[in-house]
Design an enzyme around this catalytic site. Structure first.
Site, mmCIF file in Angstrom:
data_model
loop_
_atom_site.group_PDB
_atom_site.id
_atom_site.type_symbol
_atom_site.label_atom_id
_atom_site.label_comp_id
_atom_site.label_asym_id
_atom_site.label_seq_id
_atom_site.Cartn_x
_atom_site.Cartn_y
_atom_site.Cartn_z
ATOM 1 C CE1 TYR A 1 3.653 -6.511 -6.468
ATOM 2 C CE2 TYR A 1 3.624 -8.805 -7.839
ATOM 3 C CZ TYR A 1 3.329 -7.238 -7.378
ATOM 4 O OH TYR A 1 2.507 -7.914 -5.946
ATOM 5 C CE LYS B 1 7.243 2.774 6.438
ATOM 6 N NZ LYS B 1 6.145 3.082 7.693
ATOM 7 C CG ASP C 1 2.842 1.903 8.275
ATOM 8 O OD1 ASP C 1 2.109 3.506 7.396
ATOM 9 O OD2 ASP C 1 3.791 2.866 9.311
ATOM 10 C CG ASP D 1 -0.203 -8.248 -4.414
ATOM 11 O OD1 ASP D 1 -1.059 -8.452 -5.266
ATOM 12 O OD2 ASP D 1 0.775 -8.923 -3.728
ATOM 13 C CG ASP E 1 -4.029 -10.951 -1.445
ATOM 14 O OD1 ASP E 1 -4.388 -10.446 -2.684
ATOM 15 O OD2 ASP E 1 -3.892 -11.712 -1.062
HETATM 16 C C1 IPM Z 1 -2.116 -10.870 -7.641
HETATM 17 C C2 IPM Z 1 -1.501 -11.652 -7.496
HETATM 18 C C3 IPM Z 1 -0.154 -11.333 -8.796
HETATM 19 C C4 IPM Z 1 0.937 -10.147 -8.461
HETATM 20 C C5 IPM Z 1 0.681 -12.575 -8.469
HETATM 21 C C6 IPM Z 1 0.484 -14.081 -8.849
HETATM 22 C C7 IPM Z 1 1.872 -12.610 -9.517
HETATM 23 O O1 IPM Z 1 -1.037 -11.700 -6.547
HETATM 24 O O2 IPM Z 1 -2.637 -10.672 -9.406
HETATM 25 O O3 IPM Z 1 -2.952 -9.508 -7.067
HETATM 26 O O4 IPM Z 1 1.648 -10.331 -7.645
HETATM 27 O O5 IPM Z 1 -0.088 -9.090 -8.907
HETATM 28 MN MN MN Z 2 -2.097 -10.221 -4.589
#
Ligand code: IPM
Ligand code: MN
Length: 369
Positions: free
Chosen positions: A141, A189, A221, A245, A249
């Site tokens: 990032y 990794k 993975d 990240d 999710d």
């Molecule tokens: C999160 C989001 C952010 C990230 C984006 C919106 C920049 O996906 O907070 O998980 O990747 O950190």
């Molecule tokens: Mn995210």
């Protein structure tokens, strides 16, 4: 207790879910005699439209001058054609960096009432309680060099970590694990990346200071697979920025919806609180957004910035209660199950507010006798 909170509602569903979260904070302040003040600022697409910048100076100043920053969501399809450094998301990355919080805490728990909302079998998700500690200021990032060279048709991003950056986030993970089920799973990794080898060696070294906590290493993975197969095996999961990240999710599947997940970023000058979900422009303004991720994020404000643990738990308890009573926003509603009622963003907020008010009233009258 006094707390100045900068509220950056952002884009899409950000404002509507944030409104429900601040309502909850207001209720806690009122019932407990605390003084919470709220200062609003622009961030993301709304800020670009109003000022040309995704993070205007006024917003940054207000954020740095506050005790906690509560964020909604950023991202707007209108800006999809722009390069990463001009997009709404750039404002988010800039404010993360400016506030300095490096440890992003993302709890992922399975709610009994929502076991039918997850595609995973109930016996797999039962009692799952994972805390992701995602490093937030390093890795791909922020690493330099980064560029898309249109002449050579070559693009580059840099994954870079220093030992110190790994040490400080690893310490947060071990400290938190010590207060939980005493296990840290570190994700990397290391079979391919030097950065991951540094990560693994450093985490192993830090672990020596925490003899009461067990450390295991997982390759990212296979970790993606284990989270779906045996989520109950994990307590604290420590990751670098991008792996966290992605995996956080994925962990939304355990709860049933990304709309349920809160986060808090600690360790910097000012803590930053944001739900894990995005701006969901497709449902903005329809009343379909789930405010529970934002409300649970407000609970994290109470826990980590106001030291009001009891109130934080009361908010979380109120969320449990409302789910147990069958109230669902569209993302967690499953067909027309008996005893369930699909409600709007606002109604969901109101139900939690009501359950919370009742429980705090009960607590106060118990203290009074
Ligand atoms: C999160 C989001 C952010 C990230 C984006 C919106 C920049 O996906 O907070 O998980 O990747 O950190
Ligand atoms: Mn995210």
């Amino acid at each position: 207790m006094r707390l100045k909170i900068a509220v950056l509602a952002g884009d899409g569903i950000g404002p509507e879910v944030t409104r429900e979260a601040t309502n909850i904070l207001r209720a806690v302040a009122e019932l407990g005699g605390h003084e919470f003040t709220f200062v609003e600022g622009l961030l993301g697409g709304v800020a670009i439209t109003a000022t040309g910048s995704p993070l205007p100076t006024a917003t940054l100043d207000a954020a740095l001058d506050s005790d906690a920053v509560l964020l909604g969501a950023v991202g707007d399809n209108k800006f999809n054609a722009l390069p990463p450094d001009k997009r709404p998301e750039a404002g988010l990355l800039q404010i993360r960096q400016a506030l300095g919080g490096f440890a992003n805490l993302r709890p992922s728990i399975a709610y009994k009432a929502l076991s039918a909302s997850s595609p995973l079998r109930p016996e797999v998700t039962e009692n799952v309680d994972i805390l992701f500690v995602r490093e937030l200021l390093g890795g791909l990032y922020f690493g330099a060099p980064r560029e898309w060279n249109k002449e050579t048709n070559e693009a580059i991003n840099t994954m870079r970590y220093t030992r110190d950056e790994v040490v400080r986030v690893a310490r947060v993970a071990f400290e938190l694990a010590g207060k939980r089920r005493k296990k840290v799973t570190s994700v990397d990794k290391a079979n391919v990346l030097e950065v991951s080898q540094l990560w693994r060696a450093t985490v192993t070294e830090v672990a020596k200071d925490y003899p009461g906590v067990t450390l295991e290493h997982q390759l990212v993975d296979s970790m993606a697979m284990h989270i779906m197969n045996t989520p109950r095996n994990f307590d604290v999961v420590l990751t670098e920025n991008l792996f966290g990240d992605i995996l956080s999710d994925e962990a939304g599947v355990i709860t049933g919806s990304l709309g349920m997940l809160p986060s808090a970023t600690i360790g910097g000058a000012v803590n930053l609180y944001e739900p894990v979900h995005g701006s969901a422009p497709d449902i903005a303004g329809t009343g379909k957004a789930n405010p529970l991720g934002a409300i649970l994020t407000a609970a994290m404000v109470l826990r980590h910035s106001a030291n009001l643990e009891q109130d934080a738990r009361a908010v979380e308890q109120a969320v449990h209660q409302v789910l147990d009573a069958g109230y669902r926003t569209a993302d967690i509603a499953r067909g027309s199950q008996a005893g369930q009622q699909t409600v709007t963003t606002q109604e969901m907020g109101k139900r939690v507010h009501q359950a919370l008010t009742e429980s705090i009233d009960r607590r106060q009258s118990m203290h009074a006798v």
